[in-house]
Design a protein around this motif. Structure first.
Motif, PDB file in Angstrom:
ATOM      1  N   ARG A   1      -3.425  -0.298  -1.924  1.00  0.00           N
ATOM      2  CA  ARG A   1      -2.186  -0.968  -2.343  1.00  0.00           C
ATOM      3  C   ARG A   1      -1.052  -0.708  -1.336  1.00  0.00           C
ATOM      4  NH1 ARG A   1      -2.738  -5.166  -5.785  1.00  0.00           N
ATOM      5  NH2 ARG A   1      -4.217  -4.650  -7.453  1.00  0.00           N
ATOM      6  N   ASP A   2      -0.962   0.526  -0.849  1.00  0.00           N
ATOM      7  CA  ASP A   2       0.063   0.849   0.157  1.00  0.00           C
ATOM      8  C   ASP A   2      -0.152   0.031   1.425  1.00  0.00           C
ATOM      9  OD1 ASP A   2       1.329   2.692  -1.445  1.00  0.00           O
ATOM     10  OD2 ASP A   2       0.199   4.401  -0.662  1.00  0.00           O
ATOM     11  N   ILE A   3      -1.401  -0.082   1.832  1.00  0.00           N
ATOM     12  CA  ILE A   3      -1.713  -0.810   3.064  1.00  0.00           C
ATOM     13  C   ILE A   3      -1.397  -2.293   2.912  1.00  0.00           C
ATOM     14  CG2 ILE A   3      -3.626  -1.536   4.558  1.00  0.00           C
ATOM     15  CD1 ILE A   3      -4.816   1.294   4.047  1.00  0.00           C
ATOM     16  N   ILE A   4      -1.764  -2.878   1.780  1.00  0.00           N
ATOM     17  CA  ILE A   4      -1.453  -4.285   1.540  1.00  0.00           C
ATOM     18  C   ILE A   4       0.054  -4.516   1.555  1.00  0.00           C
ATOM     19  CG2 ILE A   4      -1.539  -6.135  -0.192  1.00  0.00           C
ATOM     20  CD1 ILE A   4      -4.184  -5.742   1.222  1.00  0.00           C
ATOM     21  N   ARG A   5       0.807  -3.579   0.968  1.00  0.00           N
ATOM     22  CA  ARG A   5       2.277  -3.698   0.964  1.00  0.00           C
ATOM     23  C   ARG A   5       2.822  -3.689   2.391  1.00  0.00           C
ATOM     24  NH1 ARG A   5       5.767   0.103   1.512  1.00  0.00           N
ATOM     25  NH2 ARG A   5       4.263   1.743   0.977  1.00  0.00           N
ATOM     26  N   LYS A   6       2.314  -2.799   3.230  1.00  0.00           N
ATOM     27  CA  LYS A   6       2.767  -2.731   4.621  1.00  0.00           C
ATOM     28  C   LYS A   6       2.418  -4.008   5.381  1.00  0.00           C
ATOM     29  CE  LYS A   6       2.888   2.257   5.433  1.00  0.00           C
ATOM     30  NZ  LYS A   6       4.239   2.270   6.004  1.00  0.00           N
ATOM     31  N   ILE A   7       1.260  -4.573   5.093  1.00  0.00           N
ATOM     32  CA  ILE A   7       0.860  -5.818   5.757  1.00  0.00           C
ATOM     33  C   ILE A   7       1.817  -6.937   5.357  1.00  0.00           C
ATOM     34  CG2 ILE A   7      -0.922  -7.606   5.843  1.00  0.00           C
ATOM     35  CD1 ILE A   7      -1.666  -5.175   7.473  1.00  0.00           C
ATOM     36  N   LYS A   8       2.141  -7.036   4.076  1.00  0.00           N
ATOM     37  CA  LYS A   8       3.011  -8.118   3.597  1.00  0.00           C
ATOM     38  C   LYS A   8       4.442  -7.983   4.111  1.00  0.00           C
ATOM     39  CE  LYS A   8       2.155  -7.834  -0.843  1.00  0.00           C
ATOM     40  NZ  LYS A   8       2.168  -8.194  -2.292  1.00  0.00           N
ATOM     41  N   GLU A   9       4.937  -6.762   4.218  1.00  0.00           N
ATOM     42  CA  GLU A   9       6.313  -6.585   4.677  1.00  0.00           C
ATOM     43  C   GLU A   9       6.428  -6.614   6.195  1.00  0.00           C
ATOM     44  OE1 GLU A   9       7.303  -2.839   2.910  1.00  0.00           O
ATOM     45  OE2 GLU A   9       6.603  -1.663   4.623  1.00  0.00           O
ATOM     46  N   GLY A  10       5.273  -6.655   6.885  1.00  0.00           N
ATOM     47  CA  GLY A  10       5.282  -6.782   8.338  1.00  0.00           C
ATOM     48  C   GLY A  10       5.403  -5.486   9.098  1.00  0.00           C
ATOM     49  N   SER A  11       5.340  -4.337   8.413  1.00  0.00           N
ATOM     50  CA  SER A  11       5.436  -3.061   9.117  1.00  0.00           C
ATOM     51  C   SER A  11       4.101  -2.608   9.691  1.00  0.00           C
ATOM     52  CB  SER A  11       5.993  -1.977   8.191  1.00  0.00           C
ATOM     53  OG  SER A  11       5.162  -1.791   7.063  1.00  0.00           O
ATOM     54  N   CYS A  12       3.015  -3.295   9.341  1.00  0.00           N
ATOM     55  CA  CYS A  12       1.702  -3.039   9.938  1.00  0.00           C
ATOM     56  C   CYS A  12       1.092  -4.361  10.387  1.00  0.00           C
ATOM     57  CB  CYS A  12       0.763  -2.361   8.942  1.00  0.00           C
ATOM     58  SG  CYS A  12       0.905  -0.568   8.957  1.00  0.00           S
ATOM     59  N   ASP A  13       0.399  -4.325  11.525  1.00  0.00           N
ATOM     60  CA  ASP A  13      -0.254  -5.525  12.050  1.00  0.00           C
ATOM     61  C   ASP A  13      -1.615  -5.750  11.407  1.00  0.00           C
ATOM     62  OD1 ASP A  13       1.741  -6.152  14.135  1.00  0.00           O
ATOM     63  OD2 ASP A  13       1.103  -4.247  14.991  1.00  0.00           O
ATOM     64  N   VAL A  14      -2.385  -4.672  11.294  1.00  0.00           N
ATOM     65  CA  VAL A  14      -3.755  -4.743  10.786  1.00  0.00           C
ATOM     66  C   VAL A  14      -3.984  -3.566   9.857  1.00  0.00           C
ATOM     67  CG1 VAL A  14      -6.212  -4.742  11.408  1.00  0.00           C
ATOM     68  CG2 VAL A  14      -4.547  -5.826  12.929  1.00  0.00           C
ATOM     69  N   GLY A  15      -4.743  -3.793   8.788  1.00  0.00           N
ATOM     70  CA  GLY A  15      -5.080  -2.706   7.878  1.00  0.00           C
ATOM     71  C   GLY A  15      -6.540  -2.759   7.482  1.00  0.00           C
ATOM     72  N   PHE A  16      -7.139  -1.600   7.258  1.00  0.00           N
ATOM     73  CA  PHE A  16      -8.497  -1.501   6.714  1.00  0.00           C
ATOM     74  C   PHE A  16      -8.372  -0.926   5.304  1.00  0.00           C
ATOM     75  CE2 PHE A  16     -10.872  -0.854  11.017  1.00  0.00           C
ATOM     76  CZ  PHE A  16     -10.608  -2.170  11.345  1.00  0.00           C
ATOM     77  N   CYS A  17      -8.917  -1.642   4.313  1.00  0.00           N
ATOM     78  CA  CYS A  17      -8.743  -1.206   2.930  1.00  0.00           C
ATOM     79  C   CYS A  17      -9.848  -1.786   2.057  1.00  0.00           C
ATOM     80  CB  CYS A  17      -7.377  -1.642   2.406  1.00  0.00           C
ATOM     81  SG  CYS A  17      -7.108  -3.435   2.456  1.00  0.00           S
ATOM     82  N   SER A  18      -9.780  -1.488   0.781  1.00  0.00           N
ATOM     83  CA  SER A  18     -10.677  -2.116  -0.192  1.00  0.00           C
ATOM     84  C   SER A  18     -10.154  -3.508  -0.533  1.00  0.00           C
ATOM     85  CB  SER A  18     -10.741  -1.270  -1.465  1.00  0.00           C
ATOM     86  OG  SER A  18     -11.299  -0.008  -1.202  1.00  0.00           O
ATOM     87  N   TYR A  19     -10.989  -4.285  -1.198  1.00  0.00           N
ATOM     88  CA  TYR A  19     -10.556  -5.615  -1.631  1.00  0.00           C
ATOM     89  C   TYR A  19      -9.519  -5.464  -2.743  1.00  0.00           C
ATOM     90  CZ  TYR A  19     -10.704 -10.520  -2.887  1.00  0.00           C
ATOM     91  OH  TYR A  19     -10.349 -11.830  -3.122  1.00  0.00           O
ATOM     92  N   VAL A  20      -8.445  -6.210  -2.629  1.00  0.00           N
ATOM     93  CA  VAL A  20      -7.386  -6.191  -3.639  1.00  0.00           C
ATOM     94  C   VAL A  20      -7.206  -7.607  -4.172  1.00  0.00           C
ATOM     95  CG1 VAL A  20      -4.963  -5.684  -4.095  1.00  0.00           C
ATOM     96  CG2 VAL A  20      -6.242  -4.253  -2.493  1.00  0.00           C
ATOM     97  N   GLU A  21      -7.275  -7.748  -5.471  1.00  0.00           N
ATOM     98  CA  GLU A  21      -7.166  -9.061  -6.112  1.00  0.00           C
ATOM     99  C   GLU A  21      -5.734  -9.603  -6.050  1.00  0.00           C
ATOM    100  OE1 GLU A  21      -9.593 -10.785  -7.414  1.00  0.00           O
ATOM    101  OE2 GLU A  21     -11.237  -9.340  -7.646  1.00  0.00           O
ATOM    102  N   ASP A  22      -5.631 -10.933  -6.145  1.00  0.00           N
ATOM    103  CA  ASP A  22      -4.348 -11.630  -6.314  1.00  0.00           C
ATOM    104  C   ASP A  22      -3.342 -11.317  -5.207  1.00  0.00           C
ATOM    105  OD1 ASP A  22      -5.260 -12.757  -8.746  1.00  0.00           O
ATOM    106  OD2 ASP A  22      -4.711 -10.917  -9.814  1.00  0.00           O
TER     107      ASP A  22
END
Length: 291
Positions: free
Chosen positions: A132-153
């Motif tokens: 969830r933290d990684i997805i948040r960083k991806i959406k706000e643009g503070s990270c370019d690429v993230g490796f994580c589990s699948y997150v719904e919606d």
């Protein structure tokens, strides 16, 4: 008043010599004289005055220089940073990943990318966190690429499978299950568990799918802490298969009859424009996925 005039003023203030300043600026001396005269006219005050055969700054010139030199310096630094930012052979990549991929998978990929001579001047900023933290960083643009589990919606995030990892049961070498070659979740459910702090973790999800309400002896942040507790028989743990943990007094038992795998995804923003360096890393990862 323009940037060329201000640069000329700073250079002349440093050299206090029209010939040397014009040579350094690579312009004709009359052109430099006109630029300084125009600047003085716009400011309504002289910036230089003659002292014998030389020139010196006036008091007004000294005051103006104090501010202009800092401003021109900031502009030059901004230009330098921007040039580095848009150079595909330089720049910094913001890369986030979950802990489970940190022992070997992420270091292997980063090393392979940086081993290419054309990437030697590229740098990484690394971040660890839960999905969830990684997805948040991806959406706000503070990270370019993230490796994580699948997150719904998450319609604004593109998730591509990048790798999978086998999960095993870790028990003390003196535990009743240690003599088994494979184990099921139902068999493990009879014992106390050491679980991750994150109650939405993959392990918790698997137990929930199997309708198991575990007896939890403790919760820890990472696998080495779990291994230390398991080694003294304070519980069992479901962890990513990692040979590095076997130096503890534990045994790693595969699940059966089917192994337990966790799929990891590469997360990127659908609306995010990559810098040249981050775009190069993204294309590199896409090629790795195909292998």
């Amino acid at each position: 008043m323009n940037l060329n005039q201000l640069r000329a003023f700073c250079t002349l203030s440093r050299t206090l010599h029209y010939s040397r300043a014009s040579e350094e600026l690579q312009i004709a001396q009359p052109s430099l004289s006109r630029m300084i005269a125009q600047l003085e006219k716009e400011l309504g005050t002289p910036l230089f005055e003659k002292q014998g055969r030389n020139i010196i700054l006036t008091k007004q010139g000294e005051i103006f220089l104090d501010h202009v030199s800092r401003g021109v310096g900031e502009i030059d630094q901004g230009v330098s940073v921007l040039k580095e930012f848009i150079d595909p052979g330089q720049g910094t990549i913001d890369f986030a990943f979950i802990y489970a991929l940190s022992p070997s998978f992420v270091p292997h990929l980063v090393k392979k990318f940086l081993d290419a001579p054309e990437n030697k001047n590229i740098h990484f900023h690394f971040y660890q966190g839960n999905s969830r933290d990684i997805i948040r960083k991806i959406k706000e643009g503070s990270c370019d690429v993230g490796f994580c589990s699948y997150v719904e919606d998450e319609p604004l995030v593109e998730l591509r499978p990048i790798t999978r990892q086998e999960y095993v049961l870790m028990v003390s070498r003196h535990h009743p299950l240690a003599r088994k070659h494979t184990v099921t979740l139902k068999e493990a459910a009879c014992y106390d568990f050491i679980l991750p702090l994150d109650k939405t973790s993959f392990v918790e999800q698997q137990l929930k799918k199997a309708s198991i309400t575990p007896s939890v002896s403790s919760r820890v942040e990472e696998d080495h802490a779990a291994a230390a507790l398991v080694s003294i028989n304070l519980g069992i743990a479901i962890i990513p298969k990692n040979k590095m943990l076997e130096h503890y007094d534990v045994k790693l038992i595969p699940f059966g009859p089917e192994p337990l795998y966790r799929v990891f995804y590469m997360a990127t923003s659908k609306g995010h424009s990559f810098t040249p360096a981050a775009g190069k890393f993204y294309r590199f990862l896409l090629e790795e996925i195909k292998r």
